[in-house]
Design a protein around this motif. Structure first.
Motif, short mmCIF file in Angstrom:
data_model
loop_
_atom_site.label_atom_id
_atom_site.label_comp_id
_atom_site.label_asym_id
_atom_site.label_seq_id
_atom_site.Cartn_x
_atom_site.Cartn_y
_atom_site.Cartn_z
N LYS A 13 0.83 -1.21 0.00
CA LYS A 13 0.00 0.00 0.00
C LYS A 13 0.87 1.26 0.00
O LYS A 13 0.62 2.20 -0.75
N GLU A 14 1.88 1.21 0.86
CA GLU A 14 2.80 2.34 0.96
C GLU A 14 3.48 2.62 -0.38
O GLU A 14 3.62 3.77 -0.79
N ILE A 15 3.89 1.52 -1.02
CA ILE A 15 4.60 1.68 -2.29
C ILE A 15 3.68 2.26 -3.35
O ILE A 15 4.07 3.17 -4.09
N ARG A 16 2.45 1.75 -3.39
CA ARG A 16 1.52 2.24 -4.43
C ARG A 16 1.25 3.71 -4.23
O ARG A 16 1.05 4.45 -5.19
N LYS A 17 1.23 4.13 -2.96
CA LYS A 17 1.00 5.54 -2.67
C LYS A 17 2.16 6.39 -3.20
O LYS A 17 1.96 7.49 -3.70
N GLN A 18 3.37 5.85 -3.08
CA GLN A 18 4.56 6.59 -3.49
C GLN A 18 4.82 6.49 -5.00
O GLN A 18 5.63 7.22 -5.53
N MET A 19 4.14 5.53 -5.63
CA MET A 19 4.46 5.19 -7.02
C MET A 19 4.54 6.40 -7.95
O MET A 19 5.54 6.56 -8.66
N PRO A 20 3.52 7.29 -7.98
CA PRO A 20 3.58 8.40 -8.93
C PRO A 20 4.79 9.30 -8.69
O PRO A 20 5.47 9.71 -9.65
N GLU A 21 5.10 9.51 -7.43
CA GLU A 21 6.23 10.38 -7.10
C GLU A 21 7.54 9.74 -7.57
O GLU A 21 8.39 10.40 -8.16
#
Lengths: 257, 286
Positions: free
Chosen positions: A129-137
């Motif tokens: 979840k954390e990674i997906r949140k950071q993905m665009p950045e």
């Protein structure tokens, strides 16, 4: 804040070096023969990489590890990363650890850029979840655009490193471990990367960095340990002490080998 | 350079501790517990493994289904004649046996390399060893479920009535094979990392066991002959029976359950002992 972030007591690390001795035959013989032969074949060489190191690190400490090749810098970093468990001694660490020792760990040539972001993030201990949140950045930072949908092996090595760097530095951690200051990409990207890395360093509570460059350590760190044969032979404040000949000399020596 | 202002720890609840009032035994238990608990991580990693393996193929993992299907079809036609057995007896027996055997064999073979394959990760970050093993087991269970599809045509054309209450035991049988895969992975993985001669030995043994276990031949054939003890004494036979018997119309005999459950228990105890002694050495052996 007065509590120690890292508390290490009398750490000791020994590497068994097996060559062909890794073989089962020897071990079986050892178990069955006993007595004299067993004593002889038992004596495989073990290298003591860390030999009784103790220190306390508090919040705000930026520690530089100096010492020539084989002095135990990288091993100590790996012990702090939790990969190598010390043979004896104790270690206590509080906070999230980010190990930037090998930033391309866990990258898969056949997986796409996006999948690699996920893989690498998982291995760093983030949840999906954390990674997906950071993905665009992360994706934006790499400047790789549509390449991120293609397999990693189609990237140039510079592009691969850019991706690895972007993921590895995506989250802030309390304890940052680095083997030499990371510097990646072409000129433009290098500046951007340096800024991002500096931000991570500033956000971290403790930084431990191994380096051969006394200049770097005096610029970044407020404590420095000089290691030799797995021991801390000297601790000093790198900002005050002008780096005199010893580091240069030992560095030069090791390079000339 | 001015002194860094003091930061509060953002993740102060995460504590990593070795050698401070922690016995190696409790660390071994923790390895297994936290390994199982991070199911989100190993499930995702295991799934990625499958994706990677079949990245550029159209059918992907269904190639496995097809190749297993072809193998079962060919072997069934040939050995059915050799053994002079009607296909509606032989084919369901062969298909269920081969499919569960494929899972057991790949679990054993991949157990040997489970840590060696993850060496860059093990040398960099602190991750329970159990996580790597769970990833390997999960990946093979996914492959197993793809193979399971082969049973559909086999039972549609050749199967007899299956008692559904018996079939309820099948998930339990699969679960037990997977659980045993975890402990086998931890033990074999540890020892194969230390002794690089073990993997070829295991590969070889697995191959031999395939032929001495009733997978291609029915256990009834050997009854009353001098080698008959080979069947009952073979622990893998009982694992296979647990899965296979319900498809063939009877629940697995009680003694198969007893054997499998005892092996599971002994295996788990041995694993804890192995981890207790050698868990922290694995990174150094890589």
């Amino acid at each position: 804040m007065n509590t120690d972030v890292i508390r290490a007591r009398d750490l000791r690390v020994e590497f068994p070096t097996y060559t062909a001795d890794r073989s089962l035959k020897r071990a079986v013989l050892k178990a069955t023969t006993g007595g004299r032969i067993a004593r002889d074949s038992r004596s495989y060489i073990s290298v003591r990489a860390i030999d009784g190191i103790s220190f306390n690190l508090k919040s705000g400490n930026r520690v530089g590890l100096l010492g020539h090749n084989g002095s135990g810098k990288t091993t100590l970093l790996r012990v702090l990363a939790g990969a190598y468990e010390p043979v004896s001694g104790s270690l206590e660490m509080h906070g999230r650890i980010a190990s930037l020792l090998d930033i391309s760990m866990g990258m898969e040539g056949d997986a796409t850029g996006y999948d690699n972001i996920l893989l690498r993030g998982l291995m760093m201990g983030l949840d999906a979840k954390e990674i997906r949140k950071q993905m665009p950045e992360i994706a934006e930072f790499t400047e790789l655009g549509e390449y991120l949908d293609m397999p990693l092996r189609t990237y140039s090595s510079g592009m691969q490193i850019r991706l690895a760097f972007a993921v590895s530095t995506a989250i802030s951690a309390d304890i940052l471990l680095m083997d030499e200051w990371l510097s990646v990409g072409d000129e433009n990207f290098q500046q951007k990367a340096a800024k991002r890395l500096q931000r991570r360093v500033d956000e971290s509570s403790v930084l431990v960095i191994a380096s051969h460059s006394p200049e770097l350590i005096s610029k970044v760190c407020n404590r420095a340990f000089r290691l030799d044969h797995g021991k801390i032979i000297e601790e000093f404040d790198p900002r005050q002490k002008t780096m005199s000949s010893p580091p240069e000399a030992s560095f030069a020596r090791s390079e000339s080998l | 350079m001015e002194l860094q202002e003091l930061k509060y720890l953002k993740h102060s609840e995460i504590v990593y501790r070795v050698g401070v009032g922690r016995s190696r035994f409790s660390l071994a238990i923790e390895d297994v517990a936290s390994g199982f608990k991070s199911y989100k991580v190993w499930a995702l990693l295991g799934w990625q493994d499958i994706k990677q393996r079949y990245r550029r193929s159209v059918l992907g993992p269904f190639w496995l289904t097809i190749s297993t299907g072809i193998m079962i079809g060919m072997l069934g036609a040939l050995y059915g004649q050799l053994f002079r057995m009607p296909l509606d007896v032989y084919l369901p027996f062969l298909a269920t046996g081969i499919i569960i055997w494929a899972l057991i064999a790949s679990l054993l073979n991949e157990s040997c390399n489970v840590f060696i394959a993850a060496d860059s990760m093990i040398k960099q970050v602190h991750v329970p060893l159990t996580l790597h093993v769970c990833r390997m087991v999960y990946r093979n269970v996914i492959i197993f479920f793809h193979n399971l599809i082969v049973l559909v045509p086999v039972f549609f054309f050749y199967g007899k009535e299956i008692d559904l209450t018996n079939l309820l035991l099948v998930p339990m049988a699969i679960g037990l094979v997977a659980l045993n895969g975890v402990w086998a992975g931890l033990i074999l993985g540890t020892f194969c990392t230390r002794f690089r001669d073990i993997p070829p030995i295991v590969t070889n043994l697995v191959q031999v066991i395939f032929f001495v276990t009733p997978i291609m031949w029915l256990p009834e054939i050997i009854k009353g002959r001098s080698a008959a003890w080979l069947v009952e004494a073979n622990p893998l036979y009982h694992f296979i029976e647990l899965f296979r018997a319900p498809f063939l119309g009877a629940a697995a005999p009680l003694n198969s359950w007893i054997v499998v459950l005892s092996i599971t228990l002994i295996g788990m105890v041995t694993t804890i002992f192995t981890l207790w002694r050698f868990r922290n050495r694995v990174a150094y052996w890589l």
